[in-house]
Write a protein that holds these residues in place. Structure first.
Motif, PDB file in Angstrom:
ATOM      1  N   TYR A 175     -87.662 -97.759 108.929  1.00 47.18           N
ATOM      2  CA  TYR A 175     -88.692 -98.097 107.938  1.00 47.18           C
ATOM      3  C   TYR A 175     -89.703 -96.954 107.800  1.00 47.18           C
ATOM      4  O   TYR A 175     -90.038 -96.528 106.685  1.00 47.18           O
ATOM      5  CB  TYR A 175     -89.407 -99.382 108.361  1.00 47.18           C
ATOM      6  N   ILE A 176     -90.167 -96.427 108.938  1.00 49.06           N
ATOM      7  CA  ILE A 176     -91.169 -95.356 108.908  1.00 49.06           C
ATOM      8  C   ILE A 176     -90.629 -94.111 108.216  1.00 49.06           C
ATOM      9  O   ILE A 176     -91.290 -93.507 107.373  1.00 49.06           O
ATOM     10  CB  ILE A 176     -91.626 -95.024 110.341  1.00 49.06           C
ATOM     11  N   SER A 177     -89.403 -93.713 108.581  1.00 46.07           N
ATOM     12  CA  SER A 177     -88.824 -92.496 108.009  1.00 46.07           C
ATOM     13  C   SER A 177     -88.628 -92.624 106.502  1.00 46.07           C
ATOM     14  O   SER A 177     -88.670 -91.621 105.783  1.00 46.07           O
ATOM     15  CB  SER A 177     -87.492 -92.166 108.681  1.00 46.07           C
TER      16      SER A 177
ATOM     17  N   ALA B 259     -88.785-100.783  93.958  1.00 44.36           N
ATOM     18  CA  ALA B 259     -88.785 -99.513  94.691  1.00 44.36           C
ATOM     19  C   ALA B 259     -89.870 -98.588  94.154  1.00 44.36           C
ATOM     20  O   ALA B 259     -90.577 -97.917  94.932  1.00 44.36           O
ATOM     21  CB  ALA B 259     -87.416 -98.849  94.582  1.00 44.36           C
ATOM     22  N   GLU B 260     -90.036 -98.560  92.841  1.00 48.75           N
ATOM     23  CA  GLU B 260     -91.069 -97.707  92.240  1.00 48.75           C
ATOM     24  C   GLU B 260     -92.464 -98.184  92.645  1.00 48.75           C
ATOM     25  O   GLU B 260     -93.338 -97.374  92.984  1.00 48.75           O
ATOM     26  CB  GLU B 260     -90.933 -97.715  90.724  1.00 48.75           C
ATOM     27  N   LYS B 261     -92.682 -99.508  92.631  1.00 55.03           N
ATOM     28  CA  LYS B 261     -93.976-100.055  93.047  1.00 55.03           C
ATOM     29  C   LYS B 261     -94.249 -99.745  94.516  1.00 55.03           C
ATOM     30  O   LYS B 261     -95.382 -99.405  94.896  1.00 55.03           O
ATOM     31  CB  LYS B 261     -94.008-101.561  92.816  1.00 55.03           C
TER      32      LYS B 261
ATOM     33  N   SER C 191     -89.183-100.847 102.252  1.00 54.94           N
ATOM     34  CA  SER C 191     -88.827 -99.442 102.073  1.00 54.94           C
ATOM     35  C   SER C 191     -88.239 -99.203 100.691  1.00 54.94           C
ATOM     36  O   SER C 191     -87.348 -99.933 100.249  1.00 54.94           O
ATOM     37  CB  SER C 191     -87.801 -99.036 103.138  1.00 54.94           C
ATOM     38  N   PRO C 192     -88.725 -98.165  99.964  1.00 52.62           N
ATOM     39  CA  PRO C 192     -88.145 -97.880  98.638  1.00 52.62           C
ATOM     40  C   PRO C 192     -86.664 -97.500  98.728  1.00 52.62           C
ATOM     41  O   PRO C 192     -85.903 -97.765  97.791  1.00 52.62           O
ATOM     42  CB  PRO C 192     -89.000 -96.716  98.124  1.00 52.62           C
ATOM     43  N   TYR C 193     -86.246 -96.890  99.820  1.00 53.14           N
ATOM     44  CA  TYR C 193     -84.829 -96.546  99.999  1.00 53.14           C
ATOM     45  C   TYR C 193     -83.977 -97.811  99.997  1.00 53.14           C
ATOM     46  O   TYR C 193     -82.951 -97.874  99.316  1.00 53.14           O
ATOM     47  CB  TYR C 193     -84.624 -95.792 101.321  1.00 53.14           C
TER      48      TYR C 193
ATOM     49  N   GLU D  51     -89.750 -88.025  92.911  1.00 48.18           N
ATOM     50  CA  GLU D  51     -89.346 -88.448  94.246  1.00 48.18           C
ATOM     51  C   GLU D  51     -88.409 -89.645  94.175  1.00 48.18           C
ATOM     52  O   GLU D  51     -87.458 -89.752  94.956  1.00 48.18           O
ATOM     53  CB  GLU D  51     -90.572 -88.799  95.091  1.00 48.18           C
ATOM     54  N   LEU D  52     -88.659 -90.535  93.218  1.00 49.14           N
ATOM     55  CA  LEU D  52     -87.799 -91.709  93.053  1.00 49.14           C
ATOM     56  C   LEU D  52     -86.384 -91.285  92.699  1.00 49.14           C
ATOM     57  O   LEU D  52     -85.405 -91.851  93.210  1.00 49.14           O
ATOM     58  CB  LEU D  52     -88.370 -92.627  91.973  1.00 49.14           C
TER      59      LEU D  52
END
Length: 467
Positions: A132-134, A206-208, A193-195, A222-223
């Protein structure tokens, strides 16, 4: 300096909050990792409601490690099935059940169950939280944020060493429960996580999520990078046999096994879980074992923090070697002291020696051997087998921990405490020599360059030397 700090907080504040809330379970895990050290003397005391024997003490230590094995398949499955955030929350629910079992314990089996459940929690949490952090961290602060979970674990050890000797068993369990309740209440407020959201096709969410972590700036570029990375990862699924059939992957596995084996057979788990008993056996009339035990994880925290900051400047290998040398020397000194004690030498005037040496051990082990394997393991495996490689690393970590703790207890039953330290010191010395000749330096290398090193070490080293 104040301006730099303020700017860092302003730019990365949402990430810092998410990392803090997402790693509260690591504080709980640190408490449980060091739980037996102050708790076993409490359970041995005349007023303890639970009768305990040496065999039961060994099982209290092993149950936590066995729980890690039980949690391993959940770790691999849940992260992709229900998501990173929900997996962290699931692990906290399991951990809460474990602490409650310890808090209400009126016989040893409740303690076994609690330790087992918290071992499951630790394994799941230490898979889901780093992922999650990465995946939420900006690349400029990813290394710093990724190291926080291990620092939080050390904070947990400090807490249990600080309160364990003076509170009843249920007292420390209440503290552990409170940490997990706070996480269960507040962490759901953080985005997934957006990933992972892109992985399951929820692009708008994911964008939000990405905007939340980047401060509502334009995240379209980045998205798109994340989308490309997810698509590439889906197309690069590897097979389990690729870990061993491909030469570079096989070498990565051997390095990973060596590093995970070394940190535990340098005695870190045995010392953390039995520190109070070891200090009590040193028989000092000058220094309180309970107070010294608080200093031990505090120095670990300082050393690990420095290593986390310096690992990209100094390099992985030099930290491993310096750590290995310091750890080996301290283990042999401890072995010599307790050997003299077992031979009835008058050691009372020198009982401060093991206290001081154990502090140097704390600094040495966390400066390299107990930190760098976490960093380097994630760098060694290519994308298509990284997940399986990390799962194997987790398996070896747990197995080495169980084996080293059992070996420590078996030696103490059949021989003396000094033999344990001599054995760990010898194994640490041999491993340090092997690390010097076999483990490559990955500092400043791209993941592709690291793969080339694993495939042809000599050629790449020559090229780097010329540069």
């Amino acid at each position: 300096m104040k301006l730099v700090f303020t700017t860092f907080i302003r730019e990365n504040g949402s990430q810092l909050v998410a990392v803090f809330l997402g790693t509260l379970n690591a504080i709980s895990d640190g408490m449980q990792y060091g739980w037996t050290a102050p708790s076993i003397p409490v359970l041995r005391s005349p007023g303890s409601p639970i009768t305990i024997t040496h065999t039961k003490e060994v099982w209290l230590e092993l149950c936590y490690m066995i729980g890690g094995f039980v949690g391993l398949p959940f770790s691999i499955f849940l992260v992709d099935f229900i998501g990173r955030k929900k997996t962290v929350l699931f692990s906290s629910v399991v951990g809460l059940m474990g602490w409650i079992s310890i808090a209400i314990a009126h016989n040893i089996y409740y303690l076994y169950a609690g330790r087992l459940l918290l071992g499951v929690t630790a394994d799941i949490a230490f898979t889901a939280s780093p992922v999650y952090i990465s995946e939420i961290a900006h690349q400029g602060v990813r290394g710093f944020l990724a190291g926080q979970i291990y620092l939080m674990m050390l904070v947990g050890i400090i807490i249990i060493y600080s309160i364990g000797p003076w509170l009843p068993i249920y007292g420390s369990a209440i503290v552990g429960c409170c940490l997990l309740v706070i996480q269960l209440v507040l962490f759901p407020l953080m985005p997934e996580s957006p990933y992972y959201l892109i992985y399951i096709g929820q692009n708008e969410r994911a964008e939000k999520s990405l905007k939340f972590f980047r401060g509502n700036i334009d995240v379209s570029a980045e998205l798109q990078e994340i989308k490309s990375a997810v698509e590439r990862q889906k197309s690069e699924k590897g097979r389990p046999e690729d870990l061993f059939r491909i030469d570079s992957n096989r070498k990565a596995c051997l390095i990973m096994i060596l590093l995970n084996y070394t940190q535990h057979f340098a005695g870190v788990s045995a010392l953390v879980m039995n520190l109070h008993s070891i200090l009590i056996q040193a028989d000092s009339n000058v220094i309180s074992a309970d107070h010294v035990a608080i200093l031990f994880p505090s120095l670990m925290l300082v050393s690990a923090t420095i290593a986390t900051v310096k690992v990209d400047d100094c390099g992985r290998k030099i930290l491993l070697l310096v750590s290995g040398i310091i750890t080996t020397v301290t283990l042999f000194i401890l072995g010599a002291f307790f050997q003299m004690q077992s031979m009835k030498f008058q050691t009372q005037n020198y009982s401060w020696i093991p206290f001081v040496v154990i502090m140097f051990y704390a600094v040495g082990i966390k400066f390299g051997l107990a930190i760098v394997p976490i960093v380097i393991t994630a760098e060694l495996f290519p994308a298509k087998v990284k997940g399986m490689g990390m799962a194997l690393a987790d398996f070896v970590y747990i197995l080495s921990s169980i084996t080293s703790v059992y070996l420590y207890q078996w030696i103490n039953i059949n021989y003396t405490l000094s033999v344990s330290f001599f054995v760990f010191g010898t194994l640490c010395a041999l491993s340090t020599i092997i690390i010097h000749f076999y483990v490559p330096e990955t500092k400043g290398k791209t993941l592709e360059e690291i793969q080339m090193i694993l495939k042809n070490v000599r050629t790449v080293d020559v090229q780097n030397t010329k540069l």
